[in-house]
Design a protein around this motif. Structure first.
Motif, short mmCIF file in Angstrom:
data_model
loop_
_atom_site.label_atom_id
_atom_site.label_comp_id
_atom_site.label_asym_id
_atom_site.label_seq_id
_atom_site.Cartn_x
_atom_site.Cartn_y
_atom_site.Cartn_z
N ILE A 21 49.54 -1.29 20.72
CA ILE A 21 49.36 -1.57 19.29
C ILE A 21 49.78 -0.32 18.52
N ASN A 22 50.92 -0.40 17.84
CA ASN A 22 51.36 0.72 16.99
C ASN A 22 51.81 0.18 15.62
N GLY A 23 51.35 -1.05 15.30
CA GLY A 23 51.69 -1.66 14.01
C GLY A 23 52.99 -2.46 14.08
N GLY A 24 53.19 -3.26 13.07
CA GLY A 24 54.42 -4.06 13.00
C GLY A 24 54.81 -4.22 11.54
N LEU A 25 56.09 -3.99 11.23
CA LEU A 25 56.54 -4.09 9.84
C LEU A 25 57.26 -5.41 9.60
N MET A 26 56.90 -6.08 8.52
CA MET A 26 57.65 -7.26 8.08
C MET A 26 58.36 -6.83 6.80
N ILE A 27 59.67 -6.93 6.82
CA ILE A 27 60.44 -6.36 5.70
C ILE A 27 61.24 -7.46 5.00
N GLY A 28 61.17 -7.47 3.69
CA GLY A 28 61.96 -8.44 2.94
C GLY A 28 61.47 -8.50 1.51
N PRO A 84 59.22 -10.01 -1.29
CA PRO A 84 57.94 -10.73 -1.27
C PRO A 84 57.99 -12.08 -1.99
N ASN A 85 59.05 -12.29 -2.79
CA ASN A 85 59.16 -13.59 -3.47
C ASN A 85 59.85 -14.63 -2.60
N GLU A 86 60.31 -14.22 -1.42
CA GLU A 86 60.95 -15.20 -0.52
C GLU A 86 59.96 -15.62 0.55
N ASP A 87 60.27 -16.77 1.21
CA ASP A 87 59.31 -17.40 2.13
C ASP A 87 58.80 -16.47 3.23
N PHE A 88 59.70 -15.70 3.85
CA PHE A 88 59.33 -14.93 5.05
C PHE A 88 58.15 -14.00 4.76
N VAL A 89 58.34 -13.05 3.84
CA VAL A 89 57.25 -12.11 3.54
C VAL A 89 56.14 -12.82 2.76
N GLY A 90 56.50 -13.76 1.91
CA GLY A 90 55.50 -14.50 1.13
C GLY A 90 54.50 -15.20 2.05
N ASN A 91 54.98 -15.86 3.10
CA ASN A 91 54.08 -16.58 4.02
C ASN A 91 53.20 -15.61 4.80
N ILE A 92 53.76 -14.46 5.14
CA ILE A 92 52.96 -13.48 5.88
C ILE A 92 51.83 -12.95 4.98
N LEU A 93 52.15 -12.72 3.72
CA LEU A 93 51.10 -12.24 2.80
C LEU A 93 50.02 -13.30 2.63
N THR A 94 50.42 -14.57 2.63
CA THR A 94 49.43 -15.65 2.53
C THR A 94 48.50 -15.61 3.74
N ALA A 95 49.09 -15.46 4.94
CA ALA A 95 48.25 -15.43 6.16
C ALA A 95 47.32 -14.21 6.12
N ILE A 96 47.85 -13.08 5.68
CA ILE A 96 47.05 -11.84 5.61
C ILE A 96 45.85 -12.04 4.68
N PRO A 148 57.29 1.57 14.14
CA PRO A 148 56.72 0.31 14.65
C PRO A 148 57.83 -0.74 14.80
N GLY A 149 57.59 -1.71 15.66
CA GLY A 149 58.52 -2.85 15.71
C GLY A 149 58.59 -3.49 14.33
N PHE A 150 59.71 -4.16 14.07
CA PHE A 150 59.84 -4.78 12.74
C PHE A 150 60.53 -6.13 12.84
N MET A 151 60.27 -6.95 11.81
CA MET A 151 61.05 -8.19 11.60
C MET A 151 61.55 -8.12 10.17
N ARG A 152 62.77 -8.58 9.96
CA ARG A 152 63.34 -8.39 8.62
C ARG A 152 64.32 -9.51 8.30
N ILE A 153 64.27 -9.98 7.06
CA ILE A 153 65.35 -10.85 6.56
C ILE A 153 65.89 -10.20 5.29
N SER A 154 67.15 -9.77 5.37
CA SER A 154 67.80 -9.12 4.22
C SER A 154 69.22 -9.64 4.12
N ASN A 155 69.66 -9.94 2.93
CA ASN A 155 71.00 -10.50 2.71
C ASN A 155 71.25 -11.68 3.64
N GLY A 156 70.20 -12.46 3.92
CA GLY A 156 70.35 -13.65 4.77
C GLY A 156 70.42 -13.34 6.26
#
Ligand SMILES: Cc1cc2nc3c(=O)[nH]c(=O)nc-3n(C[C@H](O)[C@H](O)[C@H](O)COP(=O)(O)OP(=O)(O)OC[C@H]3O[C@@H](n4cnc5c(N)ncnc54)[C@H](O)[C@@H]3O)c2cc1C
Length: 379
Positions: free
Chosen positions: A90-97, A99-111, A244-252
């Motif tokens: 466990i060293n954290g995980g970054l979700m990058i994108g 916040p008005n788009e689904d990917f980060v928006g849905n993660i913030l909802t779950a959080i 930390p590991g990351f997941m990202r959606i940028s420029n599609g």
């Protein structure tokens, strides 16, 4: 009878179901067509991301998904405790994108819904804390604190060995050819020999379709996933304590990365697929140079301290369902035959919880987790 339960495919899910069944005293035999911990299917490639701030593949099911991830976290720790192995860091995980788009928006909802421990970085604070990433205007980084990475091959080996210690039997290099119900028992033919059990779990990953004559062929499609590793001008920036590991959606472009584990290269790979696989026994292990252009250009644009030419490429696969969520439950029309499969590129993190759910269904006939939406009957 040869055992109470047979597990077909001792990979990610199969090894965890065997561990959980053996722990609860069931007599269980497993069949694996290759060696345990092999990298020819869905469990190879050195690392898997773990996170609890997940967004569920199926719409409106986040509230069912996060509890499975939280249970998994506890079970990863339990498996480590029982075996002394180091499987999940466990060293954290970054979700990058954006916040008005689904990917980060849905993660913030779950959080918010589950009050998950997190921190949001943007602008100068993001640059200072994680200088490895170049953000686009309006983008943020959400740090999920209960996230990290798993060692997949070692996890399969560890769960399988623990199951064996608890009395399970695994037939290695043994391919199951057919399953047939015979009144109250199920016959399994493997490497030409018949075995008889009361219940069966099909956890054959990309090969699962061949055992489900009652569901549409397209319901579990094997798809090709390519992994790419890049060298760095400054590898110390990419060690687990700083990156930390990351997941990202940028420029599609949908991509992810894992810190350097062996100290010379960083895995950064596309979350999108490299095509369908006609026959999982014959997978083209090559990736064409032009297929690498998207990920190379993402590395060049967004991770300037990496050198955007991969030095390691590997090809794996997973079984994908039509709606990208898994299939967990009794197979329609096949009493006492259960399936745990179709994890569609995202199942590793939740494997121990799926093992427990499998054991619940087999032993108790029910589970406390709400998994109705994962029922194979939906197909
Ligand atoms: C490259 C890659 C990266 C991924 N990254 C992530 C990530 O970061 N985080 C995450 O959570 N998930 C990730 N996933 C997804 C995750 O790894 C898979 O969803 C999960 O491993 C699927 O497990 P499974 O048990 O269904 O399949 P497998 O692990 O493939 O197990 C199926 C097993 O069944 C065996 N088998 C099949 N047919 C037979 C037969 N007839 N007889 C005997 N044995 C048989 C196979 O040999 C295999 O060992 C990734 C997947 C890939 C491929």
């Amino acid at each position: 009878m040869d055992a109470d339960v047979a597990v077909i495919g001792v990979g990610t899910m199969g090894s965890m179901v065997m561990w959980q069944l053996a722990k609860r005293g069931a007599s269980v035999i497993g069949f694996e067509q290759f060696g345990i911990g092999h990298d020819r299917s869905a469990a190879g490639g050195e690392s898997r991301l773990f996170r609890t701030a997940g967004y569920a593949p199926l719409k409106n099911t986040n509230s069912l998904f996060v509890p499975i991830l939280l249970e998994s976290y506890n079970l990863w720790r339990e498996l480590e405790k029982e075996t002394g192995e180091d499987l999940l860091t466990i060293n954290g995980g970054l979700m990058i994108g954006n916040p008005n788009e689904d990917f980060v928006g849905n993660i913030l909802t779950a959080i918010n819904e589950f009050q998950l421990d997190h921190k949001i970085f943007e602008g100068e604070s993001a640059k200072r804390r994680f200088p490895q990433h170049r953000l686009l205007d309006g983008e943020v980084m959400v740090l999920d604190k209960l996230a990290g990475y798993i060692r997949p091959e070692l996890s399969v080996v560890t769960a399988s060995r623990r199951a064996e210690e608890l009395g399970a039997v695994i037939h290695r290099n043994t391919c199951v050819e057919e399953i047939e119900q015979e009144n109250e028992r199920v016959r399994i033919k493997a490497n030409g020999k018949n075995y008889y059990v009361s219940k069966v779990v099909i956890s054959a990953g990309p090969w699962t379709g061949k055992f489900l004559p009652n569901v549409k062929k397209s319901v579990i499609t094997p798809k090709k996933i390519g992994m790419t590793w890049y060298p760095s001008k400054n590898i110390s920036l990419f060690k687990p304590d700083r990156f930390p590991g990351f997941m990202r959606i940028s420029n599609g472009i949908n991509f992810f990365g894992v810190p350097t584990l062996e100290g010379s290269m960083v895995k950064v790979a596309l979350n999108t697929l490299y095509g369908d696989i006609e026959d999982p026994d014959h997978v083209d292990k090559n990736i064409r140079m032009d297929e690498l252009e998207t990920i190379n250009s993402a590395v060049k644009s967004f991770l300037p301290d990496l050198i955007p030419e991969p030095i390691r490429v590997s090809v794996h696969m997973d079984g994908y369902t039509d709606d990208n969520d898994s299939m967990v439950g009794e197979v329609p029309g096949m009493k006492n035959v259960f399936v745990i499969s179709g994890f569609s590129g995202g199942g590793f993190k939740m494997a121990p919880a799926m093992g427990k759910i499998g054991a619940d269904l087999i032993i108790d006939g029910k589970t406390n987790h709400n998994i109705e939406h994962l029922s194979p009957a939906r197909f």
